[in-house]
Design a protein around this motif. Sequence first.
Motif, PDB file in Angstrom:
ATOM      1  N   LYS A   1      25.439  38.653  43.213  1.00 27.94           N
ATOM      2  CA  LYS A   1      26.842  38.751  43.588  1.00 27.94           C
ATOM      3  C   LYS A   1      27.064  38.274  45.029  1.00 27.94           C
ATOM      4  CE  LYS A   1      30.611  42.091  43.999  1.00 27.94           C
ATOM      5  NZ  LYS A   1      30.983  43.518  43.996  1.00 27.94           N
ATOM      6  N   GLY A   2      26.100  38.601  45.880  1.00 25.94           N
ATOM      7  CA  GLY A   2      26.216  38.189  47.270  1.00 25.94           C
ATOM      8  C   GLY A   2      26.260  36.680  47.420  1.00 25.94           C
ATOM      9  N   VAL A   3      25.460  35.988  46.629  1.00 32.92           N
ATOM     10  CA  VAL A   3      25.454  34.523  46.677  1.00 32.92           C
ATOM     11  C   VAL A   3      26.779  33.980  46.153  1.00 32.92           C
ATOM     12  CG1 VAL A   3      24.420  32.454  45.689  1.00 32.92           C
ATOM     13  CG2 VAL A   3      22.967  34.284  46.548  1.00 32.92           C
ATOM     14  N   LEU A   4      27.279  34.587  45.096  1.00 34.71           N
ATOM     15  CA  LEU A   4      28.591  34.170  44.570  1.00 34.71           C
ATOM     16  C   LEU A   4      29.661  34.291  45.654  1.00 34.71           C
ATOM     17  CD1 LEU A   4      30.537  33.388  42.318  1.00 34.71           C
ATOM     18  CD2 LEU A   4      30.630  35.794  41.647  1.00 34.71           C
ATOM     19  N   LEU A   5      29.682  35.442  46.309  1.00 37.57           N
ATOM     20  CA  LEU A   5      30.637  35.646  47.401  1.00 37.57           C
ATOM     21  C   LEU A   5      30.446  34.619  48.503  1.00 37.57           C
ATOM     22  CD1 LEU A   5      32.749  37.269  48.959  1.00 37.57           C
ATOM     23  CD2 LEU A   5      30.922  38.785  49.711  1.00 37.57           C
TER      24      LEU A   5
ATOM     25  N   ALA B   1      36.331  42.171  47.641  1.00 43.69           N
ATOM     26  CA  ALA B   1      35.065  41.594  47.210  1.00 43.69           C
ATOM     27  C   ALA B   1      34.058  42.664  46.795  1.00 43.69           C
ATOM     28  CB  ALA B   1      34.471  40.735  48.321  1.00 43.69           C
ATOM     29  N   ASP B   2      34.096  43.801  47.435  1.00 49.27           N
ATOM     30  CA  ASP B   2      33.131  44.861  47.109  1.00 49.27           C
ATOM     31  C   ASP B   2      33.581  45.652  45.901  1.00 49.27           C
ATOM     32  OD1 ASP B   2      31.690  44.505  49.795  1.00 49.27           O
ATOM     33  OD2 ASP B   2      33.747  45.005  50.368  1.00 49.27           O
ATOM     34  N   THR B   3      34.849  45.959  45.859  1.00 50.29           N
ATOM     35  CA  THR B   3      35.378  46.759  44.755  1.00 50.29           C
ATOM     36  C   THR B   3      35.277  46.016  43.431  1.00 50.29           C
ATOM     37  OG1 THR B   3      36.958  47.682  46.331  1.00 50.29           O
ATOM     38  CG2 THR B   3      37.359  48.110  44.006  1.00 50.29           C
ATOM     39  N   ALA B   4      35.577  44.738  43.441  1.00 48.01           N
ATOM     40  CA  ALA B   4      35.543  43.948  42.209  1.00 48.01           C
ATOM     41  C   ALA B   4      34.119  43.834  41.685  1.00 48.01           C
ATOM     42  CB  ALA B   4      36.121  42.561  42.462  1.00 48.01           C
ATOM     43  N   SER B   5      33.962  44.015  40.386  1.00 51.40           N
ATOM     44  CA  SER B   5      32.638  43.897  39.778  1.00 51.40           C
ATOM     45  C   SER B   5      32.474  42.512  39.153  1.00 51.40           C
ATOM     46  CB  SER B   5      32.454  44.961  38.703  1.00 51.40           C
ATOM     47  OG  SER B   5      33.294  44.685  37.599  1.00 51.40           O
TER      48      SER B   5
ATOM     49  N   GLU C   1      34.832  26.605  38.043  1.00 46.41           N
ATOM     50  CA  GLU C   1      35.725  27.556  37.374  1.00 46.41           C
ATOM     51  C   GLU C   1      35.379  28.987  37.770  1.00 46.41           C
ATOM     52  OE1 GLU C   1      36.674  25.322  33.129  1.00 46.41           O
ATOM     53  OE2 GLU C   1      36.037  27.422  33.142  1.00 46.41           O
ATOM     54  N   ILE C   2      34.095  29.262  37.783  1.00 45.16           N
ATOM     55  CA  ILE C   2      33.646  30.604  38.160  1.00 45.16           C
ATOM     56  C   ILE C   2      34.056  30.923  39.592  1.00 45.16           C
ATOM     57  CG2 ILE C   2      31.617  32.038  38.557  1.00 45.16           C
ATOM     58  CD1 ILE C   2      30.223  30.572  36.288  1.00 45.16           C
TER      59      ILE C   2
ATOM     60  N   ALA D   1      34.074  38.090  35.171  1.00 50.29           N
ATOM     61  CA  ALA D   1      33.788  37.540  33.842  1.00 50.29           C
ATOM     62  C   ALA D   1      34.980  37.743  32.912  1.00 50.29           C
ATOM     63  CB  ALA D   1      32.546  38.208  33.263  1.00 50.29           C
ATOM     64  N   ARG D   2      35.573  38.914  32.934  1.00 50.28           N
ATOM     65  CA  ARG D   2      36.722  39.210  32.086  1.00 50.28           C
ATOM     66  C   ARG D   2      37.870  38.260  32.402  1.00 50.28           C
ATOM     67  NH1 ARG D   2      37.670  44.415  33.545  1.00 50.28           N
ATOM     68  NH2 ARG D   2      35.552  44.846  32.805  1.00 50.28           N
ATOM     69  N   HIS D   3      38.060  38.014  33.676  1.00 48.33           N
ATOM     70  CA  HIS D   3      39.117  37.089  34.097  1.00 48.33           C
ATOM     71  C   HIS D   3      38.856  35.663  33.612  1.00 48.33           C
ATOM     72  CE1 HIS D   3      41.534  34.703  37.045  1.00 48.33           C
ATOM     73  NE2 HIS D   3      42.375  35.687  36.869  1.00 48.33           N
ATOM     74  N   LEU D   4      37.604  35.390  33.304  1.00 49.95           N
ATOM     75  CA  LEU D   4      37.227  34.068  32.791  1.00 49.95           C
ATOM     76  C   LEU D   4      37.267  34.043  31.263  1.00 49.95           C
ATOM     77  CD1 LEU D   4      34.180  33.148  35.048  1.00 49.95           C
ATOM     78  CD2 LEU D   4      36.204  31.750  34.726  1.00 49.95           C
ATOM     79  N   GLY D   5      37.423  35.207  30.640  1.00 50.64           N
ATOM     80  CA  GLY D   5      37.345  35.271  29.193  1.00 50.64           C
ATOM     81  C   GLY D   5      35.923  35.117  28.696  1.00 50.64           C
ATOM     82  N   SER D   6      34.963  35.454  29.554  1.00 48.77           N
ATOM     83  CA  SER D   6      33.562  35.357  29.131  1.00 48.77           C
ATOM     84  C   SER D   6      32.818  36.609  29.573  1.00 48.77           C
ATOM     85  CB  SER D   6      32.912  34.102  29.720  1.00 48.77           C
ATOM     86  OG  SER D   6      32.820  34.199  31.123  1.00 48.77           O
ATOM     87  N   THR D   7      31.523  36.532  29.709  1.00 50.76           N
ATOM     88  CA  THR D   7      30.732  37.712  30.089  1.00 50.76           C
ATOM     89  C   THR D   7      29.843  37.408  31.292  1.00 50.76           C
ATOM     90  OG1 THR D   7      28.815  37.213  28.738  1.00 50.76           O
ATOM     91  CG2 THR D   7      30.647  38.358  27.662  1.00 50.76           C
ATOM     92  N   LYS D   8      29.192  38.479  31.721  1.00 51.03           N
ATOM     93  CA  LYS D   8      28.270  38.410  32.846  1.00 51.03           C
ATOM     94  C   LYS D   8      27.266  37.266  32.785  1.00 51.03           C
ATOM     95  CE  LYS D   8      27.140  42.896  34.525  1.00 51.03           C
ATOM     96  NZ  LYS D   8      26.304  44.035  34.386  1.00 51.03           N
ATOM     97  N   GLY D   9      26.715  37.071  31.592  1.00 54.54           N
ATOM     98  CA  GLY D   9      25.630  36.111  31.411  1.00 54.54           C
ATOM     99  C   GLY D   9      25.957  34.760  32.000  1.00 54.54           C
ATOM    100  N   ARG D  10      27.182  34.336  31.802  1.00 53.96           N
ATOM    101  CA  ARG D  10      27.590  33.030  32.312  1.00 53.96           C
ATOM    102  C   ARG D  10      27.475  32.971  33.835  1.00 53.96           C
ATOM    103  NH1 ARG D  10      33.603  30.332  31.610  1.00 53.96           N
ATOM    104  NH2 ARG D  10      33.241  28.549  32.972  1.00 53.96           N
ATOM    105  N   ILE D  11      27.921  34.043  34.490  1.00 55.40           N
ATOM    106  CA  ILE D  11      27.905  34.052  35.950  1.00 55.40           C
ATOM    107  C   ILE D  11      26.483  34.080  36.495  1.00 55.40           C
ATOM    108  CG2 ILE D  11      28.598  35.341  37.999  1.00 55.40           C
ATOM    109  CD1 ILE D  11      31.060  36.249  36.479  1.00 55.40           C
TER     110      ILE D  11
END
Lengths: 210, 210
Positions: free
Chosen positions: B59-63, B33-37, B19-20, B42-52
């Motif tokens: 962030k680099g690994v996520l990308l 990818a760089d501009t997006a925080s 989902e993430i 997290a907001r788009h998921l309806g959750s917060t940073k902690g989950r990610i």
Amino acid sequence: MTAAAAQTDKKPMSKSKAEILDAAAEVFTKLGADTASIDDVARHLGSTKGRIYHHFPSKGVLLAEVCLRAADFVHEEVGPAVDPAETPEANLRKMITLHIPEILRTLPYHKVIIQSYVGMNQKSTTSLERELFKQIRTERRAYEDIFRGILQAGMQDGSFRDQNLSIALQSILLLINAPVFWYRPREDEPASFIPDLANQLSDMAVAALR
Amino acid sequence: MTAAAAQTDKKPMSKSKAEILDAAAEVFTKLGADTASIDDVARHLGSTKGRIYHHFPSKGVLLAEVCLRAADFVHEEVGPAVDPAETPEANLRKMITLHIPEILRTLPYHKVIIQSYVGMNQKSTTSLERELFKQIRTERRAYEDIFRGILQAGMQDGSFRDQNLSIALQSILLLINAPVFWYRPREDEPASFIPDLANQLSDMAVAALR
DNA sequence: TTGACAGCATACTGAGTAGTATGTTTGCAT
DNA sequence: ATGCAAACATACTACTCAGTATGCTGTCAA
């Protein structure tokens, strides 16, 4: 052409400003337009931020002017070459033959414009930046329309086969811009490489349409 | 296959992680990818940073994992379809016919991978991220090699004309990925659009090589 | 010579954001 | 029931970087 007709200002572009744009194009391609900072561009120039902000009001405008210049390069080089009296195939070949060397000559600019074409950074843009990006779209649209006209003419006179025009157009446009993605200049590269490349791409494009 | 041979882990991928990745792919394409925080994702998921940050160390690994998944999608879908007993042309057509629907089904992922393909963010990457990006290049290289093999076979048996292999390969690859740049799903789009698109691109590709 | 302005450099500020440290809940085996 | 991770949320920090305010220097016109 009087002053009234000069909506698209042909500014001579100060030497310093052009240098900044060159540097910005190179740095933006290397690090990515967002990742790269203004300080990075300044360092690459051997100067500081002050110089850049003296010529450009914001980073977004700097980026936009790089893109605009990229669009201008090819349009001014290729646009005048099209001849209505010629066959569509001859026109297409001539355009590609001019297009390829030009994008390789100004490669960093086109890498930047492709970047911002994919990831249109829509986050807090000023009105001036929006104006510039609209200008870029207009410029690009005009360039595309030249090719669209060629394809349409070719399909009507039967020299190109009948198929979905938009899809064919987008495909051809990406085909002739493909070298921007993979080309890297080499020292041991024969002088004929770029003309050969242009010929091969012309052959592929014409064959894909026929 | 014992544990020793399992270098490329086939992790089932937890539902939450997938989902993430989906959310990240969408947000990264929209904002860059760089501009997006991370907070945007997290907001788009309806959750917060902690989950990610519970699932991804940076962030680099996520990308990188978004890009890796993009490469996997097409490779796993198209790879098994190639049949050595078939003609090069038939194989190429079959591959494109599978490739097109797959990239449109997972469109955001491929927009992201194209972004980071152009602007390879080389700025303070950790060793883990470098490892992942190497894996991506390997994956992509493997996918390209399938096409390379087809083209080579076709040139040898004469069904494709003789020309520079690398240029032809890059051109075809970009041709079949072109829809990533311009395609936008529409409600009034006929169900046959995507198959028709795949057919037209197959025709163009084969014609360009012949 | 003297202003006056273009063309930069230097030094600073504020905002946004990646990453962390720590709390809180949920599922689940025993 | 209870321990105990996994799976998050909350609150904070450190730092980068776009943009600004101001200072310095050459050039050129009057």
